[in-house]
Design a protein around this motif. Sequence first.
Motif, PDB file in Angstrom:
ATOM      1  N   UNK A 147      41.870  31.136  37.756  1.00 55.36           N
ATOM      2  CA  UNK A 147      42.860  30.134  37.370  1.00 55.36           C
ATOM      3  C   UNK A 147      42.188  28.795  37.098  1.00 55.36           C
ATOM      4  N   UNK A 148      41.173  28.457  37.928  1.00 56.90           N
ATOM      5  CA  UNK A 148      40.456  27.198  37.723  1.00 56.90           C
ATOM      6  C   UNK A 148      39.729  27.204  36.389  1.00 56.90           C
ATOM      7  N   UNK A 149      39.122  28.340  36.050  1.00 56.12           N
ATOM      8  CA  UNK A 149      38.421  28.443  34.772  1.00 56.12           C
ATOM      9  C   UNK A 149      39.391  28.253  33.605  1.00 56.12           C
ATOM     10  N   UNK A 150      40.568  28.858  33.728  1.00 62.35           N
ATOM     11  CA  UNK A 150      41.572  28.685  32.676  1.00 62.35           C
ATOM     12  C   UNK A 150      41.995  27.227  32.565  1.00 62.35           C
ATOM     13  N   UNK A 151      42.120  26.555  33.716  1.00 62.84           N
ATOM     14  CA  UNK A 151      42.486  25.143  33.702  1.00 62.84           C
ATOM     15  C   UNK A 151      41.429  24.286  33.032  1.00 62.84           C
ATOM     16  N   UNK A 152      40.146  24.628  33.286  1.00 63.11           N
ATOM     17  CA  UNK A 152      39.073  23.881  32.630  1.00 63.11           C
ATOM     18  C   UNK A 152      39.104  24.073  31.119  1.00 63.11           C
ATOM     19  N   UNK A 153      39.419  25.284  30.716  1.00 67.68           N
ATOM     20  CA  UNK A 153      39.488  25.551  29.278  1.00 67.68           C
ATOM     21  C   UNK A 153      40.625  24.781  28.628  1.00 67.68           C
ATOM     22  N   UNK A 154      41.708  24.532  29.392  1.00 65.13           N
ATOM     23  CA  UNK A 154      42.825  23.739  28.844  1.00 65.13           C
ATOM     24  C   UNK A 154      42.495  22.256  28.832  1.00 65.13           C
ATOM     25  N   UNK A 155      41.491  21.839  29.675  1.00 68.38           N
ATOM     26  CA  UNK A 155      41.071  20.448  29.743  1.00 68.38           C
ATOM     27  C   UNK A 155      42.210  19.501  30.113  1.00 68.38           C
ATOM     28  N   UNK A 156      43.108  19.992  30.955  1.00 72.70           N
ATOM     29  CA  UNK A 156      44.211  19.147  31.407  1.00 72.70           C
ATOM     30  C   UNK A 156      44.520  19.504  32.860  1.00 72.70           C
ATOM     31  N   UNK A 157      44.266  18.583  33.806  1.00 71.19           N
ATOM     32  CA  UNK A 157      44.580  18.893  35.209  1.00 71.19           C
ATOM     33  C   UNK A 157      46.060  19.218  35.363  1.00 71.19           C
ATOM     34  N   UNK A 158      46.351  20.310  36.059  1.00 72.33           N
ATOM     35  CA  UNK A 158      47.733  20.685  36.292  1.00 72.33           C
ATOM     36  C   UNK A 158      47.802  21.617  37.490  1.00 72.33           C
ATOM     37  N   UNK A 159      48.984  21.733  38.055  1.00 73.52           N
ATOM     38  CA  UNK A 159      49.183  22.655  39.166  1.00 73.52           C
ATOM     39  C   UNK A 159      49.301  21.941  40.495  1.00 73.52           C
TER      40      UNK A 159
END
Length: 307
Positions: A79-91
């Motif tokens: 999930x963290x890797x996916x978040x990095x790919x989105x380049x937008x902190x969320x969750x």
Amino acid sequence: MPLDEMLVFARVVEHQSFAGAARQLGLTTSAVSRSVGRLEAHFGLRLLQRTTRSLSLTEAGAEIHQACLRLVADAQAVQALAGQLRQQPRGLLKISAPAVLGDIWLSPLLPGFCARWPEVQVQVDMTDRMVDLVAEGLDLGLRISVPGQIAPGLVARPLKTIRYVLVATPGYLAQHAQITEPGQLLAHPFISLGYGQFQNEVELRPLHPAAAPAMRLLVNTPITIASSLGIIHALQQGSGIGVVADFAAQAALQAGQLAPVLPGWALCGKYAPRVVHAVYAPTRHVPLKLRALIDYLVEMEGEGASA
């Protein structure tokens, strides 16, 4: 492999209840119970001892639980890797912080962080016990330790330095002879932190080392309170001199409600400065939301120090 059931089982153990896991997962309690039942059937093992009031792990359940925790960690890494790919902190960010540090220092910083990153939600547990970040499903912990002491098995980033100071109310100081050297402290009642290393032994060194040698005193402590904030409240009744963390006393000092005692001397020894670290479990991909919070805390502390 019944991956979903293993994740549910890990949450049941974390919350020590089916209902608590159900609330976190957005499921019904009966659905969570059935999921654990399917996992037990798959392995042919009883994983939990159930009573009407409590749950406990069987010996097999304890071993399976450790494997499930690794599965949860891997899922979080994905999930963290996916978040990095989105380049937008969320969750959701789940944090543990010592009570007084959380109340006075951390809490006022969080609204600004959430305003900067509106897709991040922050949940803070304020407790002075040593929490297990992985077992309790926490993203970040704030730990106070002496310089150079970093929790083993965790990644740690220093955020701020805490110094301990001697303070009293101006009214109390006006009623007594001026305190100009450490030996005079023995004539006054003290309120100290009184837990762990913090006891009634007070050691001071001059800020200008050539002025005088360091001194170690055993002061009179009729009251000990395991909270700088509690000590400040007691001091405001004119009850003596207190040893408190500087960040906790800052507002009262600025408002003139407290005054420094022996400002030319620094506490050392058992009351030596501590460092606040942001600690988290090592991972190949640090979640973007976690990195954003740590960077923000460092930034805000730097601005506060330069103000």
